[in-house]
Scaffold this motif. Structure first.
Motif, PDB file in Angstrom:
ATOM      1  N   THR A 210      -6.626 -18.887   8.253  1.00  0.00           N
ATOM      2  CA  THR A 210      -7.540 -17.837   8.284  1.00  0.00           C
ATOM      3  C   THR A 210      -7.036 -16.772   7.421  1.00  0.00           C
ATOM      4  O   THR A 210      -6.244 -16.776   6.642  1.00  0.00           O
ATOM      5  N   MET A 211      -7.794 -15.839   7.630  1.00  0.00           N
ATOM      6  CA  MET A 211      -7.665 -14.580   6.573  1.00  0.00           C
ATOM      7  C   MET A 211      -7.611 -13.351   7.304  1.00  0.00           C
ATOM      8  O   MET A 211      -8.320 -12.946   8.196  1.00  0.00           O
ATOM      9  N   THR A 212      -6.760 -12.415   6.754  1.00  0.00           N
ATOM     10  CA  THR A 212      -6.882 -11.200   7.608  1.00  0.00           C
ATOM     11  C   THR A 212      -6.609 -10.005   6.498  1.00  0.00           C
ATOM     12  O   THR A 212      -6.206 -10.354   5.532  1.00  0.00           O
ATOM     13  N   ARG A 213      -6.587  -8.828   7.032  1.00  0.00           N
ATOM     14  CA  ARG A 213      -6.273  -7.647   5.995  1.00  0.00           C
ATOM     15  C   ARG A 213      -5.600  -6.359   6.683  1.00  0.00           C
ATOM     16  O   ARG A 213      -5.819  -6.325   7.906  1.00  0.00           O
ATOM     17  N   PRO A 214      -4.538  -5.876   6.049  1.00  0.00           N
ATOM     18  CA  PRO A 214      -3.850  -5.008   6.862  1.00  0.00           C
ATOM     19  C   PRO A 214      -4.641  -3.804   7.213  1.00  0.00           C
ATOM     20  O   PRO A 214      -5.775  -3.521   6.418  1.00  0.00           O
ATOM     21  N   THR A 215      -4.489  -2.980   8.306  1.00  0.00           N
ATOM     22  CA  THR A 215      -5.395  -1.942   8.727  1.00  0.00           C
ATOM     23  C   THR A 215      -4.470  -0.815   8.607  1.00  0.00           C
ATOM     24  O   THR A 215      -5.050   0.399   8.659  1.00  0.00           O
ATOM     25  N   ASP A 216      -3.183  -0.790   8.883  1.00  0.00           N
ATOM     26  CA  ASP A 216      -2.511   0.514   9.343  1.00  0.00           C
ATOM     27  C   ASP A 216      -1.747   0.748   7.936  1.00  0.00           C
ATOM     28  O   ASP A 216      -0.890   0.729   7.355  1.00  0.00           O
ATOM     29  N   VAL A 217      -2.348   2.097   7.491  1.00  0.00           N
ATOM     30  CA  VAL A 217      -2.050   2.823   6.566  1.00  0.00           C
ATOM     31  C   VAL A 217      -0.603   3.166   6.615  1.00  0.00           C
ATOM     32  O   VAL A 217       0.191   3.315   5.493  1.00  0.00           O
ATOM     33  N   LYS A 218      -0.481   3.727   7.503  1.00  0.00           N
ATOM     34  CA  LYS A 218       0.802   4.463   7.903  1.00  0.00           C
ATOM     35  C   LYS A 218       2.125   3.627   7.841  1.00  0.00           C
ATOM     36  O   LYS A 218       3.018   3.734   7.116  1.00  0.00           O
ATOM     37  N   GLU A 219       1.928   2.238   8.188  1.00  0.00           N
ATOM     38  CA  GLU A 219       2.885   1.315   8.038  1.00  0.00           C
ATOM     39  C   GLU A 219       3.329   1.278   6.616  1.00  0.00           C
ATOM     40  O   GLU A 219       4.270   1.108   6.314  1.00  0.00           O
ATOM     41  N   HIS A 220       2.316   1.329   5.461  1.00  0.00           N
ATOM     42  CA  HIS A 220       2.562   0.942   4.377  1.00  0.00           C
ATOM     43  C   HIS A 220       3.188   2.141   3.624  1.00  0.00           C
ATOM     44  O   HIS A 220       4.179   1.925   2.864  1.00  0.00           O
ATOM     45  N   VAL A 221       2.777   3.715   3.991  1.00  0.00           N
ATOM     46  CA  VAL A 221       3.360   4.578   3.173  1.00  0.00           C
ATOM     47  C   VAL A 221       4.809   4.667   3.829  1.00  0.00           C
ATOM     48  O   VAL A 221       5.785   5.053   3.062  1.00  0.00           O
ATOM     49  N   ASP A 222       5.076   4.291   5.110  1.00  0.00           N
ATOM     50  CA  ASP A 222       6.522   4.519   5.381  1.00  0.00           C
ATOM     51  C   ASP A 222       7.462   3.721   4.512  1.00  0.00           C
ATOM     52  O   ASP A 222       8.526   3.790   4.416  1.00  0.00           O
ATOM     53  N   ARG A 223       6.896   2.347   4.354  1.00  0.00           N
ATOM     54  CA  ARG A 223       7.606   1.523   3.664  1.00  0.00           C
ATOM     55  C   ARG A 223       7.934   1.895   2.192  1.00  0.00           C
ATOM     56  O   ARG A 223       8.994   1.780   1.690  1.00  0.00           O
ATOM     57  N   TYR A 224       7.105   2.675   1.511  1.00  0.00           N
ATOM     58  CA  TYR A 224       7.269   3.192   0.374  1.00  0.00           C
ATOM     59  C   TYR A 224       7.796   4.540   0.081  1.00  0.00           C
ATOM     60  O   TYR A 224       8.656   4.955  -0.639  1.00  0.00           O
ATOM     61  N   ALA A 225       7.596   5.370   1.308  1.00  0.00           N
ATOM     62  CA  ALA A 225       7.917   6.963   1.362  1.00  0.00           C
ATOM     63  C   ALA A 225       8.068   7.539   0.051  1.00  0.00           C
ATOM     64  O   ALA A 225       9.154   7.696  -0.485  1.00  0.00           O
ATOM     65  N   THR A 226       6.887   7.892  -0.400  1.00  0.00           N
ATOM     66  CA  THR A 226       6.952   8.836  -1.562  1.00  0.00           C
ATOM     67  C   THR A 226       6.114   9.915  -1.319  1.00  0.00           C
ATOM     68  O   THR A 226       5.590   9.984  -0.160  1.00  0.00           O
ATOM     69  N   GLY A 227       6.017  11.103  -1.995  1.00  0.00           N
ATOM     70  CA  GLY A 227       5.623  12.343  -1.650  1.00  0.00           C
ATOM     71  C   GLY A 227       4.165  12.535  -1.595  1.00  0.00           C
ATOM     72  O   GLY A 227       3.641  12.501  -0.461  1.00  0.00           O
TER      73      GLY A 227
END
Ligand code: FUC
Length: 840
Positions: A210-227
């Motif tokens: 199957t194929m999927t695409r991430p949807t939760d932008v917040k999850e990603h920003v938390d991961r990198y935590a930049t200004g």
């Protein structure tokens, strides 16, 4: 504590070393005994446009997918505020009067009320590539998942690797008496990502795709935590949902869009089973008990107006009609036609038998295999790192694709650090440093296309923002130049170097006339129109307001400031650009009045300045840097990648040495790209010891288990991919072995004593030469130079030598006491090879 645990793990690894399988060249292979736990451990494949990150799980394969034109944002015709130009003029005047603080304090409000903004004037040609309205970011296509049927037995002999020589990522393991093998590659000739699943026992392959695409932008920003990404996250609506429709006969379509009104993407997946059965399920394709399976994946977008559906379908149709072996063969031979151009041997030790992550760990901890007695602990790890940069360029940048951005083409986040964009105050330039040097001219093409694409908008920015002819590029985005005016306006001038270098290395006059010179000339025209005479300082020509990325100085008020007159980086860009334009116009026999104008301006340009520490100054005035150990080495641009400071300017050369040392002594080099730039500077300073230290530090401190370069963040506990350090590292190693920026081909300019014996073949030198060198006992043993353009050659080495063509001696070197080098000059014939041997 951490180190102790790591050491224990490594000790265990060292004790379980198995002899390398016969025929495996570990300087060309990344390999691991476990699947990737995180994206940063997965192995990249790519064809310039389509990228995949292979995790290699046994129960579940994940391939992180990218298509290089999946960007948020769009071109937007933002009105131009004429007050900006007025502000610039006034700031310049204040700077000329020495009023730095006043210049910076001035703002648009001081100029006057905003008033009615005039309507936008579109460029006459090209797309409406204007400043972008929203946040522009590079985003993933999604993930391809293969969920395998549960096994009753534990797997054994697991191995995951990436063979740089073939461009194929593989996974092998055994379950019971069955051996499974998985191969993944992204084919440039067939524009398709291919996954092949095999087993030596029939009916063993069962999985759901199957194929999927991430949807939760917040999850990603938390991961990198930049200004700035934090700020952006709140204004980003969630992406529209994607759909994965499994249709018929093994064919599925994945569709989506980055945002409402944004880029649309499509991906087609085709699953071809051999034996067993194929079942279409809701949102998935299932294969049961097959003997072997081939999966083909295509992807496209409407970024440049194309129909992604039609593109995907056509590419898939073409690929489907071919058997797997033919697809693989076409891919491997295409890849090898580029990859095999260069060979490097720095020697090997037993450390090379370890899996790549353990080798890296051993490097970090400086652990030695007791059997190894060589001064260099694991020299072939440098070789692997060097080749990996070449591999990444072949996989990340091919004709027709966009140029590589901050993460090349590999990214799994909806909100990657710095939006994964094109940052042109070092990163985008560094991405292409090895292109010509390492014999990958073709991979340089996307950079040139990109500059041409930006040209109409860059012209408008020069005209409206500065009242200047020519073109200007500030911080760059995929859709256009970022702003009309800006504190740093040297991106076009710097990137014009790429065009000249292509010519210098290949001697392709057609390219010079048609593509390089027109852009270079326009970039130079911008400076011709914006240089002004300094009333106080010898009437030197200067520009401003300027800025030295991204450092600031302490002003007389004790505070931090950034606006200044003619920072050294701008001066370096102008000197290089004007010099290159003069050479180019002479070469082409055109534009004599313009050439004379440039020569005249060059003669009147402010000289480089040496400051109170004996350092090459960062600004025209000897301003105290707020951070003397800043990661940017902007003022060293004339040393590298420029060429206006060389041993031929001895005082400045020494001042550059002091500036490099000063940066290092104050902690510079903590990001991968910064360390890689230091490496290149060290090589240009002919300091092999420092160059090797930089290369070692790059691997020790700024490299992930998959050998991706990192940019440490958040106090150092998070590392993110920033790929330009890989390319800077590869270029830097090449610069240690061959340099040609002074006009002569200098062999082994910065060989460290630890690399006593070795060889290199296939590196390029300016003037149209291909070089091979062997050295032993720390000394040059012999070399060959092949002339691809029939230009005269000046060859340089630390030892006296003679040059032969066949039996005939064509030149003997002369000693140049000033530079402590021996140089021979000789005419060459196109296609001929010249042997160089040290004199007895
Ligand atoms: C420049 C650098 C940062 C980072 C960013 C993408 O702004 O100063 O360190 O590499 O680009």
């Amino acid at each position: 504590m951490k180190a102790a645990v790591a050491l224990a793990a490594l000790g265990c690894a060292l004790s379980t070393i198995q002899a390398a399988p016969v025929g495996v060249r570990h300087e060309l292979m990344l390999w691991y005994r476990q699947p990737a736990g995180r994206w940063e451990e997965a192995l990249p494949v790519g064809n310039g446009r389509l990228g995949g990150m292979v995790f290699g799980g046994v129960q579940r394969e994940r391939i992180g997918l990218n298509e290089s034109s999946i960007w948020t944002g769009k071109p937007a015709a933002k009105p131009f505020d004429p007050r900006e130009r007025e502000l610039l003029v006034r700031q310049r005047q204040l700077l000329l009067e020495g009023k730095l603080l006043e210049a910076e304090a001035l703002n648009l409000d001081a100029i006057g009320p905003k008033g009615e903004l005039p309507p936008r004037v579109q460029p006459e040609d090209g797309p409406p590539a204007f400043p972008n309205s929203g946040r522009v970011g590079y985003q993933p296509l999604g993930d391809l998942w293969l969920h395998f049927a549960p096994q009753t037995q534990v797997e054994r002999d697991y191995r995951r690797d990436l063979d740089l020589d073939s461009g194929v990522a593989s996974v092998t393991y055994r379950v019971g008496d069955a051996t499974f093998r998985r191969e993944v590659f992204a084919s440039f000739p067939d524009q398709v990502l291919v996954v092949r699943l095999q087993c030596d026992k029939p009916g063993q392959i069962s999985f759901v795709a199957t194929m999927t695409r991430p949807t939760d932008v917040k999850e990603h920003v938390d991961r990198y935590a930049t200004g700035s990404e934090f700020d952006a996250v709140n204004s980003m609506p969630p992406p529209p949902p994607t759909r994965f429709l499994s249709e018929k006969a093994g064919h599925a379509v994945f569709t989506g869009q980055v945002e409402q009104g944004g880029v649309r993407f499509r991906s087609h997946l085709f699953v071809q089973n051999e034996g067993g059965e194929l079942v279409h399920r809701d949102g998935a394709l299932e294969v049961r008990s097959a003997d072997a399976v081939t999966l083909l994946l295509t992807a496209a977008t409407d970024y440049r107006g194309a129909d992604p559906e039609a593109l995907c379908a056509a590419r898939l149709d073409a690929a489907r009609s071919q058997p797997f072996d033919r697809l693989r063969q076409a891919h491997v031979s295409d890849h090898q036609s580029l990859f095999r151009r260069v060979e490097l041997d720095l020697g090997r030790t037993n450390a090379a038998d370890l899996p790549t992550d353990k080798r890296l760990l051993a490097m970090m901890l400086d652990v030695r295999d007791p059997r190894d007695v060589k001064p260099e602990r694991d020299p072939s790890l440098f070789t692997l790192y060097f080749h990996y940069g070449r591999y990444l360029m072949i996989a990340g940048s091919r004709p027709g694709s966009l140029p590589m951005a901050l993460q090349g083409i590999w990214n799994d986040s909806l909100l990657p650090p710095w939006f994964g964009g094109f940052t042109s105050d070092i990163n985008q330039e560094m991405n292409y440093w090895p292109a010509e040097l390492c014999n990958l001219s073709e991979c340089h093409e996307p950079q040139f296309d990109f500059l041409e694409h930006l040209t109409p908008a860059a012209r408008v920015a020069a005209r409206d923002g500065y009242g200047a002819r020519g073109l200007v590029i500030h911080g760059m985005t995929v859709w256009g130049t970022k702003a009309y005016t800006g504190k740093w306006a040297d991106a076009a001038g710097w990137l014009a170097q790429d065009l000249w270098e292509r010519y210098a290395f290949t001697q392709d006059r057609e390219f010079l006339a048609r593509r390089a010179y027109p852009f270079m000339k326009e970039a130079a025209l911008f400076y011709v129109d914006t240089l002004v005479e300094h009333p106080g300082r010898n009437g030197w020509l200067v520009t401003g307001p300027g800025y030295s990325p991204e450092n600031v100085f302490i002003g007389t008020d004790g505070k931090k400031h950034e606006l200044a007159l003619l920072p050294t980086i701008t001066l370096g860009v102008i000197r290089d650009l004007f010099g290159n334009c003069i050479e180019a116009s002479r070469e082409l026999g055109i534009d004599e009045p313009f050439r004379r104008e440039l020569e005249n301006k060059l003669a009147r340009l402010a000289p480089y300045q040496v400051g109170r520490h004996g350092q090459l100054q960062e600004w025209l005035d000897d301003l105290p840097e707020a951070d003397p150990g800043h990661r940017h080495l902007s003022h060293l641009l004339p040393l590298h990648p420029g060429r206006s400071i060389t041993p031929a300017t001895p005082e400045l050369f020494e001042a550059a040495r002091v500036a490099v040392k000063r940066r290092i002594d104050h902690g510079s080099g903590w990001t991968g790209w910064s360390r890689a730039w230091l490496l290149n500077c060290a090589a240009r300073l002919r300091d092999g010891k420092l160059a090797r230290e930089c290369l070692t530090a790059l691997l020790r401190k700024c490299t992930m288990p998959n050998l991706f370069d990192t940019h440490p963040r958040r106090g150092g506990d998070i590392s993110i991919l920033q790929i330009e350090g890989n390319f800077g590292g590869t270029a830097g190693l090449a610069e240690m072995l061959v340099q040609s920026h002074t006009g002569a081909v200098h062999l082994l300019p910065a060989l460290p004593e630890q690399w006593a014996k070795g060889s290199v073949r296939g590196l390029k030198a300016r003037g149209g030469f291909e070089v091979a060198i062997e050295w032993d006992g720390g000394k040059l043993a012999n070399a060959t130079v092949t002339s691809t353009a029939g230009q005269p050659c000046a060859l340089q080495a630390a030892v006296p030598f003679e040059v032969r063509k066949g039996e005939q001696v064509v030149a003997r070197s002369q000693n140049d006491a000033t530079f402590k080098l021996h140089t021979a000059m000789f005419p060459t014939e196109r296609g001929a090879t010249y042997q160089m041997t040290p004199a007895r």
